[in-house]
Design an enzyme around this catalytic site. Sequence first.
Site, PDB file in Angstrom:
ATOM      1  CE1 TYR A 101      -0.770  -4.614   0.214  1.00 44.23           C
ATOM      2  CE2 TYR A 101      -1.835  -2.906  -1.081  1.00 44.23           C
ATOM      3  CZ  TYR A 101      -1.490  -3.442   0.146  1.00 44.23           C
ATOM      4  OH  TYR A 101      -1.862  -2.800   1.295  1.00 44.23           O
ATOM      5  CG  ASP A 108     -12.056   2.325   5.009  1.00 44.30           C
ATOM      6  OD1 ASP A 108     -11.430   1.253   5.131  1.00 44.30           O
ATOM      7  OD2 ASP A 108     -11.502   3.423   4.817  1.00 44.30           O
ATOM      8  CB  SER A 135      -5.531   0.612   1.084  1.00 49.79           C
ATOM      9  OG  SER A 135      -5.151   0.189   2.372  1.00 49.79           O
ATOM     10  CE1 TYR A 136       2.988   1.671   0.747  1.00 52.22           C
ATOM     11  CE2 TYR A 136       2.551   0.485   2.791  1.00 52.22           C
ATOM     12  CZ  TYR A 136       3.424   1.152   1.960  1.00 52.22           C
ATOM     13  OH  TYR A 136       4.737   1.313   2.334  1.00 52.22           O
ATOM     14  CD1 TRP A 186      -1.845  -4.142   4.548  1.00 51.58           C
ATOM     15  CD2 TRP A 186       0.074  -4.284   5.702  1.00 51.58           C
ATOM     16  NE1 TRP A 186      -0.843  -3.593   3.773  1.00 51.58           N
ATOM     17  CE2 TRP A 186       0.339  -3.667   4.450  1.00 51.58           C
ATOM     18  CE3 TRP A 186       1.123  -4.484   6.594  1.00 51.58           C
ATOM     19  CZ2 TRP A 186       1.615  -3.247   4.082  1.00 51.58           C
ATOM     20  CZ3 TRP A 186       2.403  -4.069   6.227  1.00 51.58           C
ATOM     21  CH2 TRP A 186       2.639  -3.458   4.986  1.00 51.58           C
ATOM     22  CG  HIS A 242      -9.827  -1.174   3.752  1.00 56.28           C
ATOM     23  ND1 HIS A 242      -9.451   0.143   3.888  1.00 56.28           N
ATOM     24  CD2 HIS A 242      -8.747  -1.816   3.227  1.00 56.28           C
ATOM     25  CE1 HIS A 242      -8.211   0.299   3.469  1.00 56.28           C
ATOM     26  NE2 HIS A 242      -7.758  -0.873   3.066  1.00 56.28           N
TER      27      HIS A 242
END
Length: 566
Positions: free
Chosen positions: A47, A251, A115-116, A163, A279
Amino acid sequence: MTGTLPGLDTHLLERVRTPMRDGAHLAGILYRDAAGPRPVMLVRTPYAEPLSRSLPVLPALDAGFAVLVQDCRGTGRSDGELRTFENETADGLDTLGWLTRQPWCDGRIVMYGMSYLGMVQLAVSGHRPGGLVAIAPTVTPDDYRDGLVYRQGAFQLGQALAWHLLTAAQLLPRNAGRDGVAAALAGLAADPESAYRALPLSDRPGLTDILPGWRTWLGRENDRKYWQGISYASRRAGTAVPALHVGGWFDLFLRGTLGNYTTMAPAGGQHLIVGPWSHADQSGITGEVYHPGGSAQAIRLEHQQLRFLRESADGAPASLPPVQVYVMGAGRWRTENEWPPARTDRQTWYLGADGSLGRDLPGAGTAEYVHDPRDPVPTVGGAILMAGSRDGGLGYQPGSRDQRLLDARTDILRFTGPVLDHDVEVTGPLTVHLHAATSAADTDFTAKLVDVHPGGRAMGIADGIVRARYRSGMDTPLPVVPGKVYEYRIDVGATSQLFRAGHRIRVDIASSNFPCFDRNPGTGTPAGQVTEDEFVPATQCVHFGPEHPSSIRLPVIPADKGDQQC
């Protein structure tokens, strides 16, 4: 580049480039103490810089870490192209090896992120790389295919589009010279409702120009070799370092967080925290419900994470309890020694043809409804992460939302239990066993657990979906014979919910949840190839009774056992 952090004259900021095995270099920003080598907290992210500003860099420095925030391949200032997940194992291992050779690293490395940023931790931990001493993944799936991209065979359209829109927008400057890309992407972002409905799903100009993963995810639905090649699912059990897993009851990757914890728990050193969170929101407000004391700040989550990582780096015993969960409806946190709680009373509640839900096995019977993919049941709350809605986004808020919005629909079967004469706490995994037949060549079945209040509010608690042809898993698609009764096991996720006396427990059965999930046309066509002209209405027949005991398995916590409150 080397500089000094404002107000911290003993700390340095440097731009660094880390060489990968194929000659590419990944860019990062290193924050470190000028005094000497330290353990390093590694954060790998796809990101843009603004989304990295919330990382706890200064608290980590105060805890005695150096911090490297690295741009994943194809993002930020790093070389290459972002091919979602495909390079994260090799790039992560190369980065860890490089770190151990740096004079400012004392050989101990921890990883952190959500997350990622959590997935890249699990992508390397099972390889047992030298130097890695602890990880702290938050809201992280257990598998890329059946967990992130699909859920029991249904394409997770809402989160996939959200996303890809976010990430493509961040990568747009790298694609500035490509004709029409910006305009196409802007069109999708301006009208996500139309983007959800447009078919075929594989045709998304703008997204596919910047992120080839969109077509890859859809085109390789049945490519077992591809998914196994990039997945960390089979390697998680090899993780030999302590981990702090953090998840949220709303989530979309909750199943993964819990699965990661239970899979890695035998190795020891595993800890779990699950709050009333979605999330991307840990405020303690999910959907239409405020959970007192449920915020991340209330339990000092960031402090717990950094303390855990520091203790692990030092080889000290962890001071955290094994499991911390927030009990919704009760408004409090509780510690457990394991997950699921060992004292659970796993009860079977049966669905009846008359719309009943109870402990007694009902007589034989059936109930029917018609599912039309042209008019799908709309998404109302739940464990979702979606972009846009006609009301400006409020309609796609994750969390517990009032299901009375759907009362006028005739394509939902509702099974309601008696008024509770005492509180019932449901904490643990939830599963619906549905015996059903369809008139179509393929279909979906959804299940939703609902808390019905005395005044009529019907608050969604957890939900799940299964695609009929994937009832035995995505690696073994099986044809559906129209009219034949099959047993479908629907994973409804997990929860910790206190159903108060005077409330009623309800289970809703339907065949769509759109646009959280894609629409099943009823033909068996792969998700990316579906066109609207093949949509087939399906008559669904749910069976009940001794030969077809449709039911939900509820993990009930006995009321006479003492709680260990946080």
